[in-house]
Write a protein that holds these residues in place. Sequence first.
Motif, PDB file in Angstrom:
ATOM      1  N   UNK A  90       0.792  -1.221   0.000  1.00 48.54           N
ATOM      2  CA  UNK A  90       0.000   0.000   0.000  1.00 48.54           C
ATOM      3  C   UNK A  90       0.824   1.271   0.000  1.00 48.54           C
ATOM      4  N   UNK A  91       2.156   1.160   0.092  1.00 48.30           N
ATOM      5  CA  UNK A  91       3.021   2.342   0.086  1.00 48.30           C
ATOM      6  C   UNK A  91       3.395   2.690  -1.355  1.00 48.30           C
ATOM      7  N   UNK A  92       3.022   3.882  -1.792  1.00 50.73           N
ATOM      8  CA  UNK A  92       3.219   4.262  -3.185  1.00 50.73           C
ATOM      9  C   UNK A  92       4.623   4.807  -3.449  1.00 50.73           C
ATOM     10  N   UNK A  93       5.130   4.486  -4.641  1.00 54.11           N
ATOM     11  CA  UNK A  93       6.416   5.001  -5.110  1.00 54.11           C
ATOM     12  C   UNK A  93       6.221   5.586  -6.497  1.00 54.11           C
ATOM     13  N   UNK A  94       6.899   6.693  -6.754  1.00 51.04           N
ATOM     14  CA  UNK A  94       6.896   7.335  -8.067  1.00 51.04           C
ATOM     15  C   UNK A  94       8.333   7.261  -8.578  1.00 51.04           C
ATOM     16  N   UNK A  95       8.642   6.151  -9.262  1.00 50.00           N
ATOM     17  CA  UNK A  95      10.022   5.886  -9.675  1.00 50.00           C
ATOM     18  C   UNK A  95      10.061   5.334 -11.090  1.00 50.00           C
ATOM     19  N   UNK A  96      11.275   5.179 -11.592  1.00 48.99           N
ATOM     20  CA  UNK A  96      11.448   4.464 -12.850  1.00 48.99           C
ATOM     21  C   UNK A  96      11.087   2.996 -12.632  1.00 48.99           C
ATOM     22  N   UNK A  97      10.600   2.356 -13.677  1.00 44.19           N
ATOM     23  CA  UNK A  97      10.203   0.952 -13.583  1.00 44.19           C
ATOM     24  C   UNK A  97      11.368   0.090 -13.094  1.00 44.19           C
ATOM     25  N   UNK A  98      12.601   0.469 -13.411  1.00 43.01           N
ATOM     26  CA  UNK A  98      13.764  -0.321 -13.028  1.00 43.01           C
ATOM     27  C   UNK A  98      13.863  -0.493 -11.504  1.00 43.01           C
ATOM     28  N   UNK A  99      13.192   0.356 -10.740  1.00 42.86           N
ATOM     29  CA  UNK A  99      13.260   0.264  -9.286  1.00 42.86           C
ATOM     30  C   UNK A  99      12.168  -0.615  -8.702  1.00 42.86           C
ATOM     31  N   UNK A 100      11.331  -1.177  -9.552  1.00 40.55           N
ATOM     32  CA  UNK A 100      10.354  -2.162  -9.089  1.00 40.55           C
ATOM     33  C   UNK A 100      11.123  -3.433  -8.733  1.00 40.55           C
ATOM     34  N   UNK A 157       9.479   1.336 -20.846  1.00 42.62           N
ATOM     35  CA  UNK A 157      10.837   0.830 -20.695  1.00 42.62           C
ATOM     36  C   UNK A 157      11.237   0.927 -19.224  1.00 42.62           C
ATOM     37  N   UNK A 158      12.417   0.451 -18.920  1.00 37.84           N
ATOM     38  CA  UNK A 158      12.901   0.525 -17.543  1.00 37.84           C
ATOM     39  C   UNK A 158      13.063   1.963 -17.073  1.00 37.84           C
ATOM     40  N   UNK A 159      13.229   2.902 -18.023  1.00 36.25           N
ATOM     41  CA  UNK A 159      13.421   4.305 -17.660  1.00 36.25           C
ATOM     42  C   UNK A 159      12.111   5.050 -17.445  1.00 36.25           C
ATOM     43  N   UNK A 160      10.998   4.415 -17.767  1.00 34.26           N
ATOM     44  CA  UNK A 160       9.696   5.072 -17.623  1.00 34.26           C
ATOM     45  C   UNK A 160       9.332   5.208 -16.145  1.00 34.26           C
ATOM     46  N   UNK A 161       8.841   6.375 -15.748  1.00 30.94           N
ATOM     47  CA  UNK A 161       8.439   6.607 -14.366  1.00 30.94           C
ATOM     48  C   UNK A 161       6.954   6.278 -14.217  1.00 30.94           C
ATOM     49  N   UNK A 162       6.662   5.510 -13.178  1.00 32.75           N
ATOM     50  CA  UNK A 162       5.282   5.091 -12.930  1.00 32.75           C
ATOM     51  C   UNK A 162       4.988   5.181 -11.431  1.00 32.75           C
ATOM     52  N   UNK A 163       3.695   5.187 -11.124  1.00 29.46           N
ATOM     53  CA  UNK A 163       3.253   5.035  -9.742  1.00 29.46           C
ATOM     54  C   UNK A 163       3.002   3.556  -9.504  1.00 29.46           C
ATOM     55  N   UNK A 164       3.610   3.003  -8.447  1.00 29.13           N
ATOM     56  CA  UNK A 164       3.399   1.596  -8.133  1.00 29.13           C
ATOM     57  C   UNK A 164       3.470   1.380  -6.622  1.00 29.13           C
ATOM     58  N   UNK A 165       2.816   0.313  -6.184  1.00 27.63           N
ATOM     59  CA  UNK A 165       2.872  -0.115  -4.789  1.00 27.63           C
ATOM     60  C   UNK A 165       2.970  -1.635  -4.788  1.00 27.63           C
ATOM     61  N   UNK A 166       3.650  -2.214  -3.800  1.00 24.73           N
ATOM     62  CA  UNK A 166       3.827  -3.675  -3.770  1.00 24.73           C
ATOM     63  C   UNK A 166       2.491  -4.404  -3.669  1.00 24.73           C
ATOM     64  N   UNK A 167       2.441  -5.554  -4.309  1.00 23.89           N
ATOM     65  CA  UNK A 167       1.284  -6.443  -4.203  1.00 23.89           C
ATOM     66  C   UNK A 167       1.794  -7.838  -3.931  1.00 23.89           C
ATOM     67  N   UNK A 168       0.964  -8.647  -3.332  1.00 24.65           N
ATOM     68  CA  UNK A 168       1.367 -10.016  -3.020  1.00 24.65           C
ATOM     69  C   UNK A 168       1.588 -10.791  -4.306  1.00 24.65           C
ATOM     70  N   UNK A 169       2.605 -11.671  -4.337  1.00 21.65           N
ATOM     71  CA  UNK A 169       2.818 -12.495  -5.528  1.00 21.65           C
ATOM     72  C   UNK A 169       1.671 -13.456  -5.747  1.00 21.65           C
ATOM     73  N   UNK A 170       1.573 -13.959  -6.969  1.00 19.83           N
ATOM     74  CA  UNK A 170       0.523 -14.932  -7.277  1.00 19.83           C
ATOM     75  C   UNK A 170       0.787 -16.195  -6.474  1.00 19.83           C
ATOM     76  N   UNK A 171      -0.188 -16.637  -5.670  1.00 16.10           N
ATOM     77  CA  UNK A 171       0.052 -17.848  -4.876  1.00 16.10           C
ATOM     78  C   UNK A 171       0.190 -19.065  -5.774  1.00 16.10           C
ATOM     79  N   UNK A 172       1.097 -19.995  -5.420  1.00 21.11           N
ATOM     80  CA  UNK A 172       1.265 -21.188  -6.249  1.00 21.11           C
ATOM     81  C   UNK A 172       0.034 -22.077  -6.212  1.00 21.11           C
ATOM     82  N   UNK A 173      -0.173 -22.794  -7.306  1.00 17.53           N
ATOM     83  CA  UNK A 173      -1.289 -23.730  -7.353  1.00 17.53           C
ATOM     84  C   UNK A 173      -1.049 -24.828  -6.328  1.00 17.53           C
ATOM     85  N   UNK A 174      -2.057 -25.151  -5.532  1.00 13.63           N
ATOM     86  CA  UNK A 174      -1.867 -26.235  -4.560  1.00 13.63           C
ATOM     87  C   UNK A 174      -1.613 -27.555  -5.264  1.00 13.63           C
ATOM     88  N   UNK A 175      -0.688 -28.333  -4.737  1.00 11.23           N
ATOM     89  CA  UNK A 175      -0.379 -29.623  -5.325  1.00 11.23           C
ATOM     90  C   UNK A 175      -1.271 -30.697  -4.706  1.00 11.23           C
TER      91      UNK A 175
END
Length: 220
Positions: A90-100, A157-175
Amino acid sequence: MDELDDLLAEFKVGDYVRAKGVDTRGHAVTRVGTLLAEPKKVTAQRNGTPAKGRRLFVGLAGTDPAERSTWTTIFPDSGSVERTEEPKSGQWSNTELREFPGIRTSNHGHRMYFGGKGGKRSVEPAEPVVLASVSYVGDGRYEIRDADNGEVLLTCTLQSRIWWAPASPVPPEPQVPAPVSHPAATVKEDLGKPVHHVRTGELVGYLTHKQFTPIDKVEQ
């Protein structure tokens, strides 16, 4: 080189850092994420010639340091590494995509909350905020797509500046464990029907309407 080693001695595996150096081709690169392993002494390309430096391994926690996408090499008089605050959900960053964190050309499905294009004139994320995935599409370009319907929200591109905030990764499919096949029940003389372990399928004994006989009590 001693000063560089003294500097790196101040960091430990697990620190969240921003490291600026060069990749294996000698191109400038910035890695942001968790320090995954101890620095390594290497000879790397610098301005077209080999030079001694220290390779850092920086990426998403749990990434294999053998992945070249985590490598960046710094030299005694070039490059830098510093601790930085790890983004919180939920913490927003205004950075180049390379910093994701963890961005690389093998990206397929890393997720973020996307708030539109960033930059100096952009003071806050655009509405509506969208849960999005990031994928490399070749030729140095990335697509940010709506995670729900796949709509392309931005190609950049990696140099493009965007607004982003962390999100949970896609959970793995249960085996789902493969079903254990049991041999057809047979009656061994007067011992009764064979009884098998519900998970392993191993024969554990015999059962009649009067008693259960463990397998270790059965004469072979």
